[in-house]
Design a protein around this motif. Structure first.
Motif, PDB file in Angstrom:
ATOM      1  N   TRP A 107       0.836  -1.197   0.000  1.00  0.00           N
ATOM      2  CA  TRP A 107       0.000   0.000   0.000  1.00  0.00           C
ATOM      3  C   TRP A 107       0.877   1.256   0.000  1.00  0.00           C
ATOM      4  O   TRP A 107       0.599   2.223  -0.711  1.00  0.00           O
ATOM      5  N   ARG A 111       1.193   4.271  -3.108  1.00  0.00           N
ATOM      6  CA  ARG A 111       1.098   5.720  -2.895  1.00  0.00           C
ATOM      7  C   ARG A 111       2.376   6.449  -3.298  1.00  0.00           C
ATOM      8  O   ARG A 111       2.327   7.584  -3.785  1.00  0.00           O
ATOM      9  N   GLY A 117      -2.869   9.198  -7.437  1.00  0.00           N
ATOM     10  CA  GLY A 117      -3.954   8.224  -7.415  1.00  0.00           C
ATOM     11  C   GLY A 117      -4.111   7.507  -8.741  1.00  0.00           C
ATOM     12  O   GLY A 117      -3.198   7.472  -9.566  1.00  0.00           O
ATOM     13  N   ALA A 136      -7.893   1.654   0.749  1.00  0.00           N
ATOM     14  CA  ALA A 136      -8.091   2.596  -0.356  1.00  0.00           C
ATOM     15  C   ALA A 136      -9.481   3.234  -0.374  1.00  0.00           C
ATOM     16  O   ALA A 136      -9.709   4.176  -1.143  1.00  0.00           O
ATOM     17  N   THR A 139     -10.340   7.146  -0.990  1.00  0.00           N
ATOM     18  CA  THR A 139      -9.113   7.817  -1.425  1.00  0.00           C
ATOM     19  C   THR A 139      -9.107   7.929  -2.951  1.00  0.00           C
ATOM     20  O   THR A 139     -10.014   7.451  -3.643  1.00  0.00           O
ATOM     21  N   VAL A 140      -8.051   8.528  -3.480  1.00  0.00           N
ATOM     22  CA  VAL A 140      -7.914   8.664  -4.940  1.00  0.00           C
ATOM     23  C   VAL A 140      -7.298   7.419  -5.565  1.00  0.00           C
ATOM     24  O   VAL A 140      -7.127   7.362  -6.784  1.00  0.00           O
ATOM     25  N   TRP A 141      -6.988   6.413  -4.727  1.00  0.00           N
ATOM     26  CA  TRP A 141      -6.463   5.151  -5.255  1.00  0.00           C
ATOM     27  C   TRP A 141      -7.622   4.154  -5.287  1.00  0.00           C
ATOM     28  O   TRP A 141      -8.098   3.701  -4.244  1.00  0.00           O
ATOM     29  N   ARG A 142      -8.081   3.812  -6.478  1.00  0.00           N
ATOM     30  CA  ARG A 142      -9.266   2.972  -6.637  1.00  0.00           C
ATOM     31  C   ARG A 142      -8.858   1.537  -6.965  1.00  0.00           C
ATOM     32  O   ARG A 142      -8.257   1.280  -8.018  1.00  0.00           O
TER      33      ARG A 142
END
Length: 230
Positions: A107, A111, A117, A136, A139-142
């Motif tokens: 993780w 980032r 993201g 996630a 967040t902007v991490w999909r």
């Protein structure tokens, strides 16, 4: 049954020369390979096109074994450990590893590599720990999970070898071993595996987080306690 040198025997679903078997050996135990589950690939397609993903995340050698041949050349692959990278074994992929073979470290790598993201294909098994999906959220991490495989009991099922202890490496392994090992020491690799042992009516004697150094510490400590005079 003990060996001539007095080392207790511990059954685990890894080959004799696997790094985890080496860890067991260094902790003072004799690892006994016991392959009682098998990989069952799924037929599910990737959740999004590969070209729409910033990277493909792979959590295990099993996932790499199923997904690896389907990845387009040039795919950026963030893999949890060196064993997973070895299974991919492709020079046309960009393979990156975190500092530790843990989902938490993976993780952090996501980032670091993608600070803005993006969308990611997450290759995992049917009952894998859902840490990355949870981390996630919002967040902007999909994360887009791709369930590529499941663990299933072997058929015919091999009997438990003559050992003093067993190590379950997944919840399914714990559920299978629980009714067969009431007379043995039971060790669990991770809290999910420990819960599965307990839910199946045979709580583990000791549990460690899924990290080789902590496995060594758990097994070495148990031996120390066993050999300490009352």
């Amino acid at each position: 049954m003990r060996l001539k040198d007095g080392r207790p025997r511990l059954a685990l679903a890894r080959p004799a020369q696997h790094p985890l078997s080496d860890t067991v050996r260094k902790a003072g135990w004799e690892p006994v390979p016991y392959s009682f589950t098998r990989l069952q690939p799924s037929s599910l397609p990737p959740p999004i096109p590969f070209q729409s993903a910033g990277a493909v995340l792979l959590l295990s050698p099993s996932g790499a074994r199923v997904a690896g041949p389907k990845l387009p050349p040039g795919t950026v692959c963030l893999v949890q450990g060196a064993g997973t990278a070895d299974v991919l074994d492709r020079e046309d992929l960009e393979i990156l590893l975190p500092t530790e073979a843990r989902a938490e470290a993976l993780w952090e790598l996501v980032r670091e590599q993608f600070p803005q993201g993006g969308s990611f294909v997450l290759v995992r098994g049917e009952r894998s720990r859902e840490f990355l999906e949870e981390a996630a959220k919002g967040t902007v991490w999909r994360m887009h999970p791709w369930i590529t495989h499941r663990e299933a009991p072997r058929d015919p099922f091999p009997p438990v070898p003559e050992v003093e202890a067993v190590l379950a490496l997944s919840p399914l392994q714990a559920e299978i071993l629980a009714p067969l090992t009431h007379h043995l020491l039971r060790f669990a690799w991770g809290q999910g595996t420990a819960k599965a042992f307990t839910g199946a009516g045979a709580p583990p004697h000791s549990t460690c987080e899924p990290k080789p150094s902590l496995l060594w510490a758990m097994l070495a400590q148990h031996l120390k306690e066993e050999n300490t005079p009352c």
